[in-house]
Design a protein around this motif. Structure first.
Motif, PDB file in Angstrom:
ATOM      1  N   GLN A   1      60.641 114.223  28.168  1.00 26.66           N
ATOM      2  CA  GLN A   1      60.740 114.494  26.636  1.00 26.66           C
ATOM      3  C   GLN A   1      61.386 113.221  26.028  1.00 26.66           C
ATOM      4  OE1 GLN A   1      61.947 117.304  28.819  1.00 26.66           O
ATOM      5  NE2 GLN A   1      59.897 117.794  28.541  1.00 26.66           N
ATOM      6  N   LEU A   2      61.022 113.025  24.750  1.00 26.68           N
ATOM      7  CA  LEU A   2      61.567 111.702  24.186  1.00 26.68           C
ATOM      8  C   LEU A   2      62.126 111.978  22.938  1.00 26.68           C
ATOM      9  CD1 LEU A   2      58.681 109.301  25.076  1.00 26.68           C
ATOM     10  CD2 LEU A   2      60.870 109.551  26.457  1.00 26.68           C
ATOM     11  N   VAL A   3      63.376 111.851  22.404  1.00 24.61           N
ATOM     12  CA  VAL A   3      63.996 112.218  21.152  1.00 24.61           C
ATOM     13  C   VAL A   3      64.445 110.516  20.435  1.00 24.61           C
ATOM     14  CG1 VAL A   3      65.366 113.354  19.953  1.00 24.61           C
ATOM     15  CG2 VAL A   3      64.439 114.367  22.058  1.00 24.61           C
ATOM     16  N   GLU A   4      63.634 110.553  19.459  1.00 26.89           N
ATOM     17  CA  GLU A   4      64.180 109.228  18.787  1.00 26.89           C
ATOM     18  C   GLU A   4      65.195 109.425  17.655  1.00 26.89           C
ATOM     19  OE1 GLU A   4      59.466 109.270  19.150  1.00 26.89           O
ATOM     20  OE2 GLU A   4      61.013 110.586  18.478  1.00 26.89           O
ATOM     21  N   SER A   5      65.869 108.654  17.317  1.00 27.54           N
ATOM     22  CA  SER A   5      66.800 108.534  16.261  1.00 27.54           C
ATOM     23  C   SER A   5      67.112 107.102  15.735  1.00 27.54           C
ATOM     24  CB  SER A   5      68.135 109.074  16.853  1.00 27.54           C
ATOM     25  OG  SER A   5      68.599 108.353  17.803  1.00 27.54           O
TER      26      SER A   5
ATOM     27  N   CYS B   1      65.719 105.863  21.626  1.00 28.37           N
ATOM     28  CA  CYS B   1      65.102 106.676  22.328  1.00 28.37           C
ATOM     29  C   CYS B   1      65.719 107.585  23.537  1.00 28.37           C
ATOM     30  CB  CYS B   1      63.813 106.308  22.402  1.00 28.37           C
ATOM     31  SG  CYS B   1      62.712 107.492  23.459  1.00 28.37           S
TER      32      CYS B   1
ATOM     33  N   TYR C   1      57.620 105.660  16.838  1.00 29.19           N
ATOM     34  CA  TYR C   1      57.381 106.776  18.008  1.00 29.19           C
ATOM     35  C   TYR C   1      57.797 106.021  19.154  1.00 29.19           C
ATOM     36  CZ  TYR C   1      54.484 109.310  14.732  1.00 29.19           C
ATOM     37  OH  TYR C   1      54.140 110.500  13.688  1.00 29.19           O
TER      38      TYR C   1
ATOM     39  N   GLY D   1      57.660 110.898  21.622  1.00 29.31           N
ATOM     40  CA  GLY D   1      58.614 111.703  20.824  1.00 29.31           C
ATOM     41  C   GLY D   1      57.879 112.063  19.641  1.00 29.31           C
ATOM     42  N   GLN D   2      58.718 112.649  18.665  1.00 29.24           N
ATOM     43  CA  GLN D   2      58.442 113.116  17.495  1.00 29.24           C
ATOM     44  C   GLN D   2      58.531 112.083  16.309  1.00 29.24           C
ATOM     45  OE1 GLN D   2      57.057 116.363  16.812  1.00 29.24           O
ATOM     46  NE2 GLN D   2      57.037 116.243  19.136  1.00 29.24           N
TER      47      GLN D   2
ATOM     48  N   THR E   1      60.415 108.932  14.185  1.00 31.80           N
ATOM     49  CA  THR E   1      61.613 108.799  13.116  1.00 31.80           C
ATOM     50  C   THR E   1      61.030 107.741  12.223  1.00 31.80           C
ATOM     51  OG1 THR E   1      63.833 108.079  12.955  1.00 31.80           O
ATOM     52  CG2 THR E   1      62.608 106.716  14.381  1.00 31.80           C
TER      53      THR E   1
END
Length: 131
Positions: free
Chosen positions: A3-7, A22, A100, A122-123, A125
């Protein structure tokens, strides 16, 4: 499974800077350790293909940059925190895109990377560069 989450995306004026982060997690990622994953940052602008702007290879931390971002963007990682970052300086309107984070285990160093090289995403940003 990773799971990858960008910000860190947002609106910035031309010439400004942003740092994207990430965070990687998941049982597969934890089992294999972040050190065996090549991490990439891609971007996709409306009507354009997704392109790799930077990557950092799992073995030895060799880095890759697209010509359009060389000398302006820096990719780096903190394996202890399972994080990868993209420092973006001297941003221009043409850098506007969704960014991404991507990961692929044991992906070797190569001349260029495509989206097909990476299996986990990821989704995204949004980064908007505008005055």
């Amino acid at each position: 499974q990773v799971q990858l989450v960008e910000s860190g995306g947002g609106l910035v004026q031309p010439g400004g800077s942003l740092r994207l982060s990430c965070a990687a997690s998941g049982p597969t990622f934890q089992y294999h350790s972040s050190r065996v994953y090549t991490m990439g940052w891609f971007r996709q602008a409306p009507g354009k293909e997704r392109e790799c702007v930077a990557a950092i290879v799992w073995s030895g931390d060799t880095t890759y940059y697209a010509d359009s971002v060389k000398e302006r963007f820096t990719i780096y990682r903190d394996n202890a925190k399972s994080m990868v970052y993209l420092q973006m300086n001297s941003l221009q309107p043409e850098d506007t895109a969704i960014y991404y984070c991507a990961a692929e285990r044991y992906l070797s160093s190569r001349y260029a990377y495509s989206a097909a090289d990476f299996g986990s995403w990821g989704q995204g940003t949004q980064v908007t560069v505008s005055s």
